[in-house]
Structures are given as C-alpha cells and as structure tokens.
Design an enzyme around this catalytic site. Structure first.
Site, PDB file in Angstrom:
ATOM      1  N   HIS A  19      -0.997  -6.838   4.866  1.00  0.00           N
ATOM      2  CA  HIS A  19      -2.065  -6.293   5.708  1.00  0.00           C
ATOM      3  C   HIS A  19      -2.642  -5.049   5.050  1.00  0.00           C
ATOM      4  CE1 HIS A  19      -0.235  -2.691   7.988  1.00  0.00           C
ATOM      5  NE2 HIS A  19       0.515  -2.930   6.946  1.00  0.00           N
ATOM      6  N   CYS A  28      -9.898   2.249   3.941  1.00  0.00           N
ATOM      7  CA  CYS A  28      -8.732   1.509   4.408  1.00  0.00           C
ATOM      8  C   CYS A  28      -7.603   1.642   3.396  1.00  0.00           C
ATOM      9  CB  CYS A  28      -9.074   0.039   4.654  1.00  0.00           C
ATOM     10  SG  CYS A  28      -9.472  -0.916   3.185  1.00  0.00           S
ATOM     11  N   HIS A  32      -1.111  -4.420   1.123  1.00  0.00           N
ATOM     12  CA  HIS A  32       0.317  -4.310   0.842  1.00  0.00           C
ATOM     13  C   HIS A  32       1.075  -5.129   1.875  1.00  0.00           C
ATOM     14  CE1 HIS A  32      -0.367  -1.257   3.934  1.00  0.00           C
ATOM     15  NE2 HIS A  32       0.929  -1.348   4.226  1.00  0.00           N
ATOM     16  N   HIS A  34       4.934  -5.886   4.192  1.00  0.00           N
ATOM     17  CA  HIS A  34       6.150  -5.358   4.804  1.00  0.00           C
ATOM     18  C   HIS A  34       7.083  -6.517   5.126  1.00  0.00           C
ATOM     19  CE1 HIS A  34       4.567  -1.309   5.543  1.00  0.00           C
ATOM     20  NE2 HIS A  34       3.452  -1.876   5.976  1.00  0.00           N
ATOM     21  N   HIS A  71       4.714 -14.847   6.134  1.00  0.00           N
ATOM     22  CA  HIS A  71       4.060 -15.240   4.884  1.00  0.00           C
ATOM     23  C   HIS A  71       2.560 -15.435   5.045  1.00  0.00           C
ATOM     24  CE1 HIS A  71       8.253 -16.751   3.653  1.00  0.00           C
ATOM     25  NE2 HIS A  71       8.090 -15.494   3.302  1.00  0.00           N
ATOM     26  N   GLU A 150       8.087  -1.684  10.605  1.00  0.00           N
ATOM     27  CA  GLU A 150       7.501  -1.988   9.293  1.00  0.00           C
ATOM     28  C   GLU A 150       8.540  -1.858   8.188  1.00  0.00           C
ATOM     29  OE1 GLU A 150       2.809  -0.804   9.529  1.00  0.00           O
ATOM     30  OE2 GLU A 150       4.175   0.597   8.583  1.00  0.00           O
TER      31      GLU A 150
END
Length: 162
Positions: A19, A28, A32, A34, A71, A150
């Site tokens: 995201h 923004c 990346h 998590h 995913h 996260e």
C-alpha cells in the site's frame, strides 16, 4: 457496568499486502508492504451457551477476511486525489506525479479513503460485523473492536456498537 469480552488474536490472522498512504496535495508514501496481523474483540452478554460468541465461530470469519487482503496491492477508491482506471488485465493508478500500473489480479480496490491501519481496521470491522450478523445473529454482542498491526509496536484499532 460489567461486561464480558472475547478476543481472537490468533497467529494465522495475518495478511501480507502492499500500500501507500495518501497525504494530500499530490504527496504520498512510496509503495511498500507490511506483514499485517489482525485481531478482534467482541463485548456483550453471555448467551445460553455461556459464550459471548464461540471463538471457533469467529476465527474462520476473520481468517477469510485476512485471506481476501493477502498478497494484494490495496488501493483506496474513495479518495478523489487518486485516479484509478481498472481493467480486466491492468489497473492504473495516478496520484500527483506518481503513476502506477499493476496486474489486475494483484489489486484489491477498497471502499475506503486511505489505506491507513486505522481505516483498514474499520473496513475489516464492517466486514466481520456483517458476517457475524448473517451467520450467527450476533445476539447479545454490543461492541466490536478490530485491530490491525502493521509491524511490531505499530497498531491501530477501530471500535463501534454492534
């Protein structure tokens, strides 16, 4: 006021997703990912079974939601600054000067304003609430709280009346 709570925080309630958070004015984060973990708490009265709701009823519902998110590149559809063109094969996203192109099968378009942990928790909470209501009625449940972590030490949660 006394209340009973159950918490389902199982090691398999996780999803790995990419995201970026939108800050406004075309700015923004970089794309990346998590390895997220999720949990849920339900508060309410004991039912005749002496449960608020059976753990074994809640776990597979949360697991199914996590699998939907797993995913994927998560893109928020309710942010006017993010322009998304979704086709059968490709999803294009433009925010300010950044342009992204993803295989459609790898993208999950979410009806949220941003992909922050806070809004992901609210999104998951809504999905779970509806599943519990449709499958189990949710009788006696008064509050639902969902958390999204996260990474270790970085977690947000959302709570609402059931």
């Amino acid at each position: 006021m006394a209340a009973f709570r159950i918490r389902v925080d199982h090691e398999n309630l996780k999803f790995s997703s990419a995201h970026f958070v939108l800050f406004g004015n075309g700015k923004c984060e970089g794309l990346h990912g998590h390895n997220y973990r999720a949990w849920v708490e339900l508060e309410g009265s004991l039912q005749p079974s002496d449960y608020v709701l059976d753990f074994l009823a809640v776990k597979p519902l949360m697991k199914a939601i996590c699998e939907q998110l797993n995913h994927k590149v998560m893109l928020p559809t309710e942010n006017a600054g993010l322009k998304i063109e979704s086709g059968d094969v490709i999803v294009d996203a433009v925010y300010g000067k950044k342009q992204y192109r993803f295989p459609a099968e790898d993208v999950l378009l979410l009806p949220i304003h941003n992909t922050s942990a806070e809004l992901l928790a609210r999104y998951i909470c809504g999905l779970l609430r509806e599943e519990i209501k449709s499958q189990y009625g949710g009788k006696g449940v008064v509050t639902i709280r969902v958390g999204v972590q996260e990474s270790f030490g970085q977690e947000a949660s959302y709570e609402e009346a059931f």
